[in-house]
Motif scaffolding. Structure first.
Motif, PDB file in Angstrom:
ATOM      1  N   GLN A   1      39.514  42.534  38.596  1.00 48.41           N
ATOM      2  CA  GLN A   1      40.074  42.810  39.908  1.00 48.41           C
ATOM      3  C   GLN A   1      41.350  43.645  39.757  1.00 48.41           C
ATOM      4  O   GLN A   1      41.980  43.638  38.696  1.00 48.41           O
ATOM      5  CB  GLN A   1      40.388  41.494  40.626  1.00 48.41           C
TER       6      GLN A   1
ATOM      7  N   GLN B   1      44.306  43.199  40.628  1.00 45.64           N
ATOM      8  CA  GLN B   1      45.490  42.422  40.251  1.00 45.64           C
ATOM      9  C   GLN B   1      45.453  41.928  38.802  1.00 45.64           C
ATOM     10  O   GLN B   1      46.449  41.404  38.303  1.00 45.64           O
ATOM     11  CB  GLN B   1      45.713  41.244  41.217  1.00 45.64           C
ATOM     12  N   ASP B   2      44.340  42.103  38.112  1.00 43.60           N
ATOM     13  CA  ASP B   2      44.264  41.682  36.713  1.00 43.60           C
ATOM     14  C   ASP B   2      45.080  42.617  35.830  1.00 43.60           C
ATOM     15  O   ASP B   2      45.084  43.829  36.033  1.00 43.60           O
ATOM     16  CB  ASP B   2      42.803  41.655  36.235  1.00 43.60           C
TER      17      ASP B   2
ATOM     18  N   GLN C   1      46.292  33.439  30.912  1.00 46.10           N
ATOM     19  CA  GLN C   1      46.184  34.880  31.186  1.00 46.10           C
ATOM     20  C   GLN C   1      44.797  35.281  31.678  1.00 46.10           C
ATOM     21  O   GLN C   1      44.509  36.469  31.807  1.00 46.10           O
ATOM     22  CB  GLN C   1      46.498  35.691  29.913  1.00 46.10           C
ATOM     23  N   ARG C   2      43.923  34.323  31.930  1.00 44.97           N
ATOM     24  CA  ARG C   2      42.537  34.655  32.280  1.00 44.97           C
ATOM     25  C   ARG C   2      42.467  35.491  33.563  1.00 44.97           C
ATOM     26  O   ARG C   2      43.321  35.373  34.437  1.00 44.97           O
ATOM     27  CB  ARG C   2      41.687  33.396  32.380  1.00 44.97           C
ATOM     28  N   PRO C   3      41.430  36.326  33.663  1.00 42.97           N
ATOM     29  CA  PRO C   3      41.268  37.196  34.836  1.00 42.97           C
ATOM     30  C   PRO C   3      41.067  36.403  36.136  1.00 42.97           C
ATOM     31  O   PRO C   3      40.684  35.230  36.130  1.00 42.97           O
ATOM     32  CB  PRO C   3      40.015  38.010  34.502  1.00 42.97           C
ATOM     33  N   THR C   4      41.293  37.086  37.247  1.00 39.44           N
ATOM     34  CA  THR C   4      41.226  36.489  38.582  1.00 39.44           C
ATOM     35  C   THR C   4      39.889  35.809  38.851  1.00 39.44           C
ATOM     36  O   THR C   4      39.853  34.683  39.339  1.00 39.44           O
ATOM     37  CB  THR C   4      41.492  37.573  39.653  1.00 39.44           C
ATOM     38  N   ARG C   5      38.798  36.492  38.561  1.00 39.81           N
ATOM     39  CA  ARG C   5      37.488  35.885  38.838  1.00 39.81           C
ATOM     40  C   ARG C   5      37.297  34.601  38.043  1.00 39.81           C
ATOM     41  O   ARG C   5      36.684  33.663  38.522  1.00 39.81           O
ATOM     42  CB  ARG C   5      36.360  36.873  38.537  1.00 39.81           C
ATOM     43  N   CYS C   6      37.810  34.554  36.850  1.00 37.22           N
ATOM     44  CA  CYS C   6      37.730  33.344  36.030  1.00 37.22           C
ATOM     45  C   CYS C   6      38.563  32.229  36.661  1.00 37.22           C
ATOM     46  O   CYS C   6      38.156  31.068  36.668  1.00 37.22           O
ATOM     47  CB  CYS C   6      38.218  33.617  34.612  1.00 37.22           C
ATOM     48  N   ARG C   7      39.722  32.589  37.193  1.00 38.24           N
ATOM     49  CA  ARG C   7      40.609  31.604  37.828  1.00 38.24           C
ATOM     50  C   ARG C   7      39.960  30.979  39.055  1.00 38.24           C
ATOM     51  O   ARG C   7      40.145  29.805  39.336  1.00 38.24           O
ATOM     52  CB  ARG C   7      41.913  32.250  38.285  1.00 38.24           C
ATOM     53  N   HIS C   8      39.227  31.784  39.806  1.00 38.15           N
ATOM     54  CA  HIS C   8      38.720  31.329  41.097  1.00 38.15           C
ATOM     55  C   HIS C   8      37.283  30.826  41.089  1.00 38.15           C
ATOM     56  O   HIS C   8      36.854  30.221  42.070  1.00 38.15           O
ATOM     57  CB  HIS C   8      38.869  32.444  42.141  1.00 38.15           C
TER      58      HIS C   8
END
Length: 170
Positions: free
Chosen positions: A40, A42-43, A81-88
Motif C-alpha cells: 500500500q 503508506q508502506d 515493520q510488517r506491511p499494511t495488508r499484513c497488519r489488517h
C-alpha cells in the motif's frame, strides 16, 4: 466489575486467542492462502527492501511474493515493520471467533484440518519432483500439474481450495 472492564477483558481474551491461532497457523503468510501481497502507498517500501524484502511490480503496483521470507515457523520476524495488508488481515476464522460464532478450539480444529491436507499436497508435490518450497502452493501445483497430470493431487487441491475459500478467505 463494570461493563467497560468486562469488555476490556473480552478484548484481551480475544487478542490472546487470535495470537495463539495465528502462531499455530501462518497460512496467510506461508503461500497457502495467497500467492502475493500488494503493498500500500503508506508502506515503507525502502525500509522493507532494507530488511531484505524483494518487491516486484505489476502495472506499477508493488507487491511481494508468498511465502513471506520473514515467516519463521508461523511467526513474523518483522512484526513491528510488517506491511499494511499484513497488519489488517483477519481470516474468516478470526472473524467468526470475534463474533463469538465459534470457539478457539473450533478454529484450531479447522487449522489442523487444513494443515493436514496441505501436508498431503506438499508430500504429493515432492513425490512428483517439486521441491521449490520458496514458491506458493498454487504456483507449485500449477507447475507440477502442467507437466505431470495427477488425479490424486488435483482432487486434494480441489478439496483444499474449497476448505480455504469456505473457512479462511474473507
Amino acid at each position: 466489575m463494570t461493563e467497560a472492564d468486562t469488555s476490556a477483558n473480552r478484548e484481551d481474551d480475544l487478542r490472546d486467542a487470535a495470537s495463539r491461532l495465528c502462531t499455530a497457523c501462518g497460512m496467510c503468510c506461508n503461500g497457502v492462502l495467497f500467492e502475493i501481497v500488494r503493498l500500500q502507498p503508506q508502506d515503507d517500501m525502502r525500509g522493507l527492501e532494507r530488511l531484505g524484502m524483494e518487491i516486484y511490480r505489476k502495472k506499477k503496483e508493488p507487491y511481494f511474493k508468498q511465502p513471506c521470507r520473514f515467516l519463521e515457523g508461523c511467526t513474523c520476524t518483522i512484526y513491528a515493520q510488517r506491511p499494511t495488508r499484513c497488519r489488517h488481515f483477519e481470516c474468516r476464522q478470526l472473524k467468526l471467533l470475534a463474533a463469538e460464532e465459534i470457539t478457539e478450539s473450533d478454529a484450531m480444529a479447522k487449522i489442523t484440518e487444513v494443515q493436514t491436507l496441505v501436508a498431503k499436497v506438499h508430500a504429493n508435490l515432492m513425490e512428483l519432483g517439486d521441491e521449490a518450497e520458496q514458491d506458493s502452493l498454487d504456483e507449485r501445483t500449477r507447475r507440477v500439474l502442467e507437466h505431470h497430470p495427477d488425479a490424486a493431487l488435483e482432487e486434494d487441491l480441489r478439496v483444499l481450495k474449497l476448505l480455504l475459500n469456505r473457512e479462511f478467505r474473507v
